[in-house]
Design a protein around this motif. Structure first.
Motif, short mmCIF file in Angstrom:
data_model
loop_
_atom_site.label_atom_id
_atom_site.label_comp_id
_atom_site.label_asym_id
_atom_site.label_seq_id
_atom_site.Cartn_x
_atom_site.Cartn_y
_atom_site.Cartn_z
N VAL A 1 0.84 -1.05 0.06
CA VAL A 1 0.02 0.07 0.06
C VAL A 1 1.05 1.18 0.02
O VAL A 1 0.62 2.07 -0.76
CB VAL A 1 -0.94 0.21 1.15
CG1 VAL A 1 -1.70 1.31 1.47
CG2 VAL A 1 -2.16 -1.25 1.01
N THR B 1 -9.45 -5.20 3.52
CA THR B 1 -10.76 -4.62 2.50
C THR B 1 -10.19 -3.46 1.93
O THR B 1 -9.89 -2.60 2.83
CB THR B 1 -11.98 -4.71 3.16
OG1 THR B 1 -12.49 -6.08 3.60
CG2 THR B 1 -13.15 -4.03 2.25
N PHE B 2 -10.24 -3.30 0.66
CA PHE B 2 -9.89 -2.21 0.09
C PHE B 2 -11.13 -1.79 -0.84
O PHE B 2 -11.73 -2.21 -1.44
CB PHE B 2 -8.66 -2.59 -1.15
CG PHE B 2 -7.34 -3.08 -0.49
CD1 PHE B 2 -6.56 -2.32 -0.17
CD2 PHE B 2 -7.59 -4.51 -0.34
CE1 PHE B 2 -5.34 -2.90 0.31
CE2 PHE B 2 -6.40 -5.29 0.30
CZ PHE B 2 -5.24 -4.30 0.73
N LYS C 1 -14.75 -2.05 -4.35
CA LYS C 1 -14.41 -2.86 -3.29
C LYS C 1 -13.79 -4.12 -3.57
O LYS C 1 -14.23 -4.88 -4.27
CB LYS C 1 -15.58 -3.31 -2.44
CG LYS C 1 -15.78 -3.67 -1.00
CD LYS C 1 -16.90 -4.07 -0.40
CE LYS C 1 -16.68 -4.18 1.15
NZ LYS C 1 -18.10 -3.95 1.71
N LEU C 2 -12.67 -4.39 -2.94
CA LEU C 2 -11.96 -5.63 -3.18
C LEU C 2 -11.45 -6.05 -1.83
O LEU C 2 -10.92 -5.48 -0.99
CB LEU C 2 -10.49 -5.28 -3.94
CG LEU C 2 -9.70 -6.55 -4.30
CD1 LEU C 2 -10.60 -7.63 -5.05
CD2 LEU C 2 -8.57 -6.18 -4.99
N ASN D 1 -4.72 -9.42 -2.66
CA ASN D 1 -4.42 -9.75 -4.27
C ASN D 1 -3.80 -8.63 -4.72
O ASN D 1 -4.46 -7.68 -5.34
CB ASN D 1 -5.44 -10.25 -4.84
CG ASN D 1 -5.36 -10.48 -6.28
OD1 ASN D 1 -4.43 -10.41 -6.80
ND2 ASN D 1 -6.41 -11.45 -6.75
N PRO D 2 -2.32 -8.48 -4.71
CA PRO D 2 -1.69 -7.08 -5.07
C PRO D 2 -1.86 -6.92 -6.41
O PRO D 2 -2.25 -5.69 -6.98
CB PRO D 2 -0.21 -7.48 -4.65
CG PRO D 2 -0.35 -8.55 -3.68
CD PRO D 2 -1.64 -9.29 -3.73
N GLU E 1 -4.44 -7.71 -8.56
CA GLU E 1 -5.85 -6.97 -8.60
C GLU E 1 -6.16 -5.62 -7.97
O GLU E 1 -6.78 -4.91 -8.76
CB GLU E 1 -6.87 -8.33 -8.03
CG GLU E 1 -8.41 -7.94 -8.43
CD GLU E 1 -8.79 -7.61 -9.84
OE1 GLU E 1 -9.76 -7.14 -10.30
OE2 GLU E 1 -8.12 -8.34 -10.59
N ILE E 2 -5.35 -5.43 -6.95
CA ILE E 2 -5.71 -4.29 -6.34
C ILE E 2 -5.01 -3.07 -7.24
O ILE E 2 -5.44 -2.26 -7.74
CB ILE E 2 -5.02 -4.31 -4.94
CG1 ILE E 2 -5.75 -5.00 -4.02
CG2 ILE E 2 -4.66 -2.87 -4.15
CD1 ILE E 2 -4.87 -5.59 -2.61
N ARG E 3 -3.55 -3.54 -7.75
CA ARG E 3 -3.09 -2.58 -8.46
C ARG E 3 -3.83 -2.35 -9.68
O ARG E 3 -3.88 -1.14 -10.35
CB ARG E 3 -1.56 -3.26 -8.88
CG ARG E 3 -0.80 -2.21 -9.57
CD ARG E 3 0.75 -2.81 -10.25
NE ARG E 3 1.53 -3.38 -8.86
CZ ARG E 3 1.97 -2.86 -8.32
NH1 ARG E 3 2.25 -1.31 -8.42
NH2 ARG E 3 2.83 -3.32 -7.31
N ARG F 1 -7.09 -2.45 -10.19
CA ARG F 1 -8.01 -1.71 -9.86
C ARG F 1 -7.90 -0.32 -9.60
O ARG F 1 -8.53 0.92 -9.97
CB ARG F 1 -9.13 -2.46 -8.92
CG ARG F 1 -9.57 -3.70 -9.23
CD ARG F 1 -10.75 -4.03 -8.27
NE ARG F 1 -11.11 -5.20 -8.59
CZ ARG F 1 -12.15 -6.03 -7.92
NH1 ARG F 1 -12.80 -5.18 -7.19
NH2 ARG F 1 -12.64 -7.10 -8.03
N ILE F 2 -6.84 0.12 -8.91
CA ILE F 2 -6.45 1.32 -8.75
C ILE F 2 -6.04 2.13 -10.07
O ILE F 2 -6.11 3.19 -10.10
CB ILE F 2 -5.11 1.35 -7.47
CG1 ILE F 2 -5.81 1.11 -6.20
CG2 ILE F 2 -4.53 2.67 -7.56
CD1 ILE F 2 -4.86 0.95 -5.02
#
Length: 81
Positions: A10, A44-45, A56-57, A61-62, A64-66, A68-69
């Protein structure tokens, strides 16, 4: 603990996206935030725009997070341009 393990990731995302405000919340300390944002698992992100959740994720899961961001930032830059 997956939530704590995600902290360096993060911080990396925050450094790479200086126009985005990244916040971490300890939902054990601020239960009303968890309730209001319907956080039921950690990590939760949440992606918010104008104080409204837009994505919302749940889970560590880096990739997928990257993804979506990056999409969130692109959509914001496109709507501003």
């Amino acid at each position: 603990m997956p939530s704590v393990a995600m902290n360096p990731f993060v911080r990396e995302l925050a450094s790479a996206n200086p126009d985005v405000l990244f916040l971490t919340v300890d939902v054990d300390d601020v239960k009303e935030v968890a309730t209001r944002m319907e956080v039921k698992a950690m990590p939760t992100f949440l992606l918010l725009k104008d104080k409204t959740p837009v994505d919302k994720l749940v889970g560590a899961n880096p990739e997928e997070i990257r993804k979506r961001i990056d999409g969130f930032v692109q959509s914001f830059r496109t709507s501003v341009a």
